[in-house]
Scaffold this motif. Structure first.
Motif, PDB file in Angstrom:
ATOM      1  N   LEU A 140       0.848  -1.204   0.000  1.00 57.63           N
ATOM      2  CA  LEU A 140       0.000   0.000   0.000  1.00 57.63           C
ATOM      3  C   LEU A 140       0.880   1.251   0.000  1.00 57.63           C
ATOM      4  N   GLN A 141       1.910   1.209   0.830  1.00 58.39           N
ATOM      5  CA  GLN A 141       2.801   2.379   0.927  1.00 58.39           C
ATOM      6  C   GLN A 141       3.518   2.638  -0.402  1.00 58.39           C
ATOM      7  N   ILE A 142       3.908   1.562  -1.075  1.00 57.97           N
ATOM      8  CA  ILE A 142       4.569   1.701  -2.381  1.00 57.97           C
ATOM      9  C   ILE A 142       3.624   2.380  -3.378  1.00 57.97           C
ATOM     10  N   LYS A 143       2.320   2.108  -3.213  1.00 58.86           N
ATOM     11  CA  LYS A 143       1.337   2.725  -4.108  1.00 58.86           C
ATOM     12  C   LYS A 143       0.997   4.160  -3.688  1.00 58.86           C
ATOM     13  N   GLY A 144       1.654   4.651  -2.666  1.00 57.65           N
ATOM     14  CA  GLY A 144       1.410   6.031  -2.229  1.00 57.65           C
ATOM     15  C   GLY A 144       0.260   6.165  -1.259  1.00 57.65           C
ATOM     16  N   LEU A 145      -0.213   5.026  -0.719  1.00 54.56           N
ATOM     17  CA  LEU A 145      -1.319   5.070   0.241  1.00 54.56           C
ATOM     18  C   LEU A 145      -0.774   4.949   1.673  1.00 54.56           C
ATOM     19  N   SER A 146      -1.412   5.657   2.605  1.00 54.19           N
ATOM     20  CA  SER A 146      -1.001   5.588   4.018  1.00 54.19           C
ATOM     21  C   SER A 146      -2.038   4.783   4.791  1.00 54.19           C
ATOM     22  N   PRO A 147      -1.707   3.541   5.139  1.00 55.76           N
ATOM     23  CA  PRO A 147      -2.711   2.698   5.796  1.00 55.76           C
ATOM     24  C   PRO A 147      -2.969   3.074   7.254  1.00 55.76           C
ATOM     25  N   ILE A 148      -4.239   3.009   7.608  1.00 49.30           N
ATOM     26  CA  ILE A 148      -4.678   3.183   9.002  1.00 49.30           C
ATOM     27  C   ILE A 148      -5.417   1.898   9.368  1.00 49.30           C
ATOM     28  N   LEU A 149      -4.906   1.181  10.369  1.00 47.30           N
ATOM     29  CA  LEU A 149      -5.581  -0.052  10.788  1.00 47.30           C
ATOM     30  C   LEU A 149      -6.750   0.295  11.709  1.00 47.30           C
ATOM     31  N   ALA A 150      -7.951  -0.120  11.301  1.00 52.31           N
ATOM     32  CA  ALA A 150      -9.142   0.152  12.109  1.00 52.31           C
ATOM     33  C   ALA A 150      -9.156  -0.757  13.331  1.00 52.31           C
ATOM     34  N   HIS A 151      -9.562  -0.207  14.435  1.00 48.56           N
ATOM     35  CA  HIS A 151      -9.709  -0.894  15.733  1.00 48.56           C
ATOM     36  C   HIS A 151      -8.739  -2.062  15.965  1.00 48.56           C
ATOM     37  N   PRO A 152      -7.435  -1.764  16.037  1.00 51.03           N
ATOM     38  CA  PRO A 152      -6.454  -2.836  16.301  1.00 51.03           C
ATOM     39  C   PRO A 152      -6.719  -3.554  17.627  1.00 51.03           C
ATOM     40  N   GLU A 153      -7.402  -2.862  18.535  1.00 50.16           N
ATOM     41  CA  GLU A 153      -7.672  -3.438  19.857  1.00 50.16           C
ATOM     42  C   GLU A 153      -8.744  -4.531  19.820  1.00 50.16           C
ATOM     43  N   ARG A 154      -9.370  -4.735  18.678  1.00 48.03           N
ATOM     44  CA  ARG A 154     -10.458  -5.718  18.611  1.00 48.03           C
ATOM     45  C   ARG A 154     -10.031  -7.069  18.040  1.00 48.03           C
ATOM     46  N   TYR A 155      -8.754  -7.212  17.709  1.00 50.11           N
ATOM     47  CA  TYR A 155      -8.310  -8.475  17.105  1.00 50.11           C
ATOM     48  C   TYR A 155      -7.733  -9.376  18.187  1.00 50.11           C
ATOM     49  N   ALA A 156      -8.549 -10.282  18.692  1.00 54.76           N
ATOM     50  CA  ALA A 156      -8.186 -11.090  19.873  1.00 54.76           C
ATOM     51  C   ALA A 156      -6.931 -11.931  19.641  1.00 54.76           C
ATOM     52  N   TYR A 157      -6.681 -12.337  18.388  1.00 50.12           N
ATOM     53  CA  TYR A 157      -5.509 -13.193  18.112  1.00 50.12           C
ATOM     54  C   TYR A 157      -4.186 -12.430  18.256  1.00 50.12           C
ATOM     55  N   TYR A 158      -4.248 -11.105  18.430  1.00 50.39           N
ATOM     56  CA  TYR A 158      -3.024 -10.338  18.659  1.00 50.39           C
ATOM     57  C   TYR A 158      -2.732 -10.152  20.149  1.00 50.39           C
ATOM     58  N   TYR A 159      -3.682 -10.507  21.006  1.00 48.68           N
ATOM     59  CA  TYR A 159      -3.569 -10.132  22.420  1.00 48.68           C
ATOM     60  C   TYR A 159      -2.389 -10.799  23.141  1.00 48.68           C
ATOM     61  N   ASP A 160      -2.117 -12.063  22.812  1.00 46.64           N
ATOM     62  CA  ASP A 160      -1.108 -12.789  23.585  1.00 46.64           C
ATOM     63  C   ASP A 160       0.319 -12.451  23.182  1.00 46.64           C
ATOM     64  N   ASP A 161       0.484 -11.892  22.002  1.00 49.44           N
ATOM     65  CA  ASP A 161       1.824 -11.504  21.578  1.00 49.44           C
ATOM     66  C   ASP A 161       1.707 -10.144  20.891  1.00 49.44           C
ATOM     67  N   LYS A 162       1.905  -9.109  21.695  1.00 52.34           N
ATOM     68  CA  LYS A 162       1.573  -7.758  21.197  1.00 52.34           C
ATOM     69  C   LYS A 162       2.673  -7.151  20.328  1.00 52.34           C
ATOM     70  N   LYS A 163       3.723  -7.916  20.012  1.00 52.91           N
ATOM     71  CA  LYS A 163       4.812  -7.270  19.257  1.00 52.91           C
ATOM     72  C   LYS A 163       4.367  -6.845  17.851  1.00 52.91           C
ATOM     73  N   ILE A 164       3.334  -7.481  17.337  1.00 56.02           N
ATOM     74  CA  ILE A 164       2.827  -7.111  16.012  1.00 56.02           C
ATOM     75  C   ILE A 164       2.362  -5.647  15.981  1.00 56.02           C
ATOM     76  N   TYR A 165       1.817  -5.175  17.118  1.00 54.36           N
ATOM     77  CA  TYR A 165       1.381  -3.767  17.154  1.00 54.36           C
ATOM     78  C   TYR A 165       2.575  -2.834  16.927  1.00 54.36           C
ATOM     79  N   LYS A 166       3.656  -3.134  17.661  1.00 54.00           N
ATOM     80  CA  LYS A 166       4.847  -2.293  17.559  1.00 54.00           C
ATOM     81  C   LYS A 166       5.425  -2.366  16.144  1.00 54.00           C
ATOM     82  N   GLU A 167       5.480  -3.576  15.617  1.00 55.57           N
ATOM     83  CA  GLU A 167       6.066  -3.771  14.287  1.00 55.57           C
ATOM     84  C   GLU A 167       5.274  -3.003  13.218  1.00 55.57           C
ATOM     85  N   LEU A 168       3.961  -3.150  13.264  1.00 57.82           N
ATOM     86  CA  LEU A 168       3.130  -2.455  12.264  1.00 57.82           C
ATOM     87  C   LEU A 168       3.241  -0.942  12.399  1.00 57.82           C
ATOM     88  N   HIS A 169       3.216  -0.489  13.647  1.00 61.08           N
ATOM     89  CA  HIS A 169       3.246   0.951  13.876  1.00 61.08           C
ATOM     90  C   HIS A 169       4.585   1.534  13.444  1.00 61.08           C
TER      91      HIS A 169
END
Ligand SMILES: [Fe+2]
Length: 242
Positions: A140-169
């Protein structure tokens, strides 16, 4: 049906005037079913102090396969049958894109409806993450788009290993947290993770994700409560710059 409209006195204001995530276009997803409901929701948003609304209907494979045509015509119908200028509301539209095969096709055909500033609101399925989200964010970024992830706090499969939040951000994917999550509307964990994202300074946008009058009631209750000012104390959002 629109009882929530009667309570207009002393409605607490939102900490922003531009809404970046809501389902107020009539009849094209699980948000407002018709123009009458759309107008009632927009009236409420006005009471919250909003001046500018970016409508973001779902674009989701199999359930809401909206296109620029379906979204554009719902927008035109709403504008023609109401007088939003008189209400002091500027309405425009983009979409909330589910990361799925349908979305990959839209990207390939260059049929994205971007938000102002070439931002794009993306979401995961609630059952499983998109299989290669970091690579998709990069594309998306290569195409010139700036992604915004909607409600990251609602994805339960990310809860046990939160490093994905840091990586994406750190990759430049911004985060939009739902007021309804902070209100405890969905569940306790979503609220805790929303609070954790605030504590880590990873909340770039807040949104109502408004679909219906039940959401209005829960947001009003939250705005009148003690937690709202506490949550807002350490938050630096960019809604009004979008
Ligand atoms: Fe949404």
């Amino acid at each position: 049906m629109f009882n929530f409209l009667k309570k207009k006195n002393n409605t607490p204001k939102l900490p922003y005037t531009t809404e970046v995530h809501c389902h107020v276009l009539p009849g094209i997803d699980d948000g407002s079913p018709d123009v009458e409901h759309s107008l009632a929701l927009i009236h409420q948003m006005k009471e919250w102090g909003l001046e500018r609304i970016i409508a973001t209907p779902h674009v989701t494979e199999a359930s809401f396969e909206n296109t620029p045509q379906t979204i554009g015509s719902a927008y035109s119908r709403l504008c023609q049958e109401t007088n939003l200028d008189e209400l002091g509301i500027k309405l425009c539209y983009s979409a909330e894109y589910r990361m799925d095969d349908n979305f990959l096709g839209i990207l390939q055909r260059e049929e994205i409806i971007p938000m102002p500033g070439n931002h794009i609101l993306i979401e995961n399925s609630f059952l499983q993450p998109f299989w290669n989200i970091k690579s998709l964010v990069f594309d998306l970024q290569i195409k010139g788009l700036s992604p915004i992830l909607a409600h990251p706090e609602r994805y339960a499969y990310y809860y046990d290993d939160k490093k994905i939040y840091k990586e994406l951000h750190e990759q430049g994917c911004e985060f939009q947290v739902n007021l309804l999550s902070l209100a405890g509307y969905y569940n306790k964990r979503a609220k805790e993770v929303a609070e954790w994202l605030i504590s880590k300074q990873m909340v770039d946008y807040l949104g109502s994700d408004l679909h219906n009058s039940s959401h209005v009631l829960h947001i009003n209750k939250y705005l009148s409560g003690k937690e709202y000012p506490k949550h807002m104390r350490n938050i630096h959002i960019k809604n009004n710059h979008l």
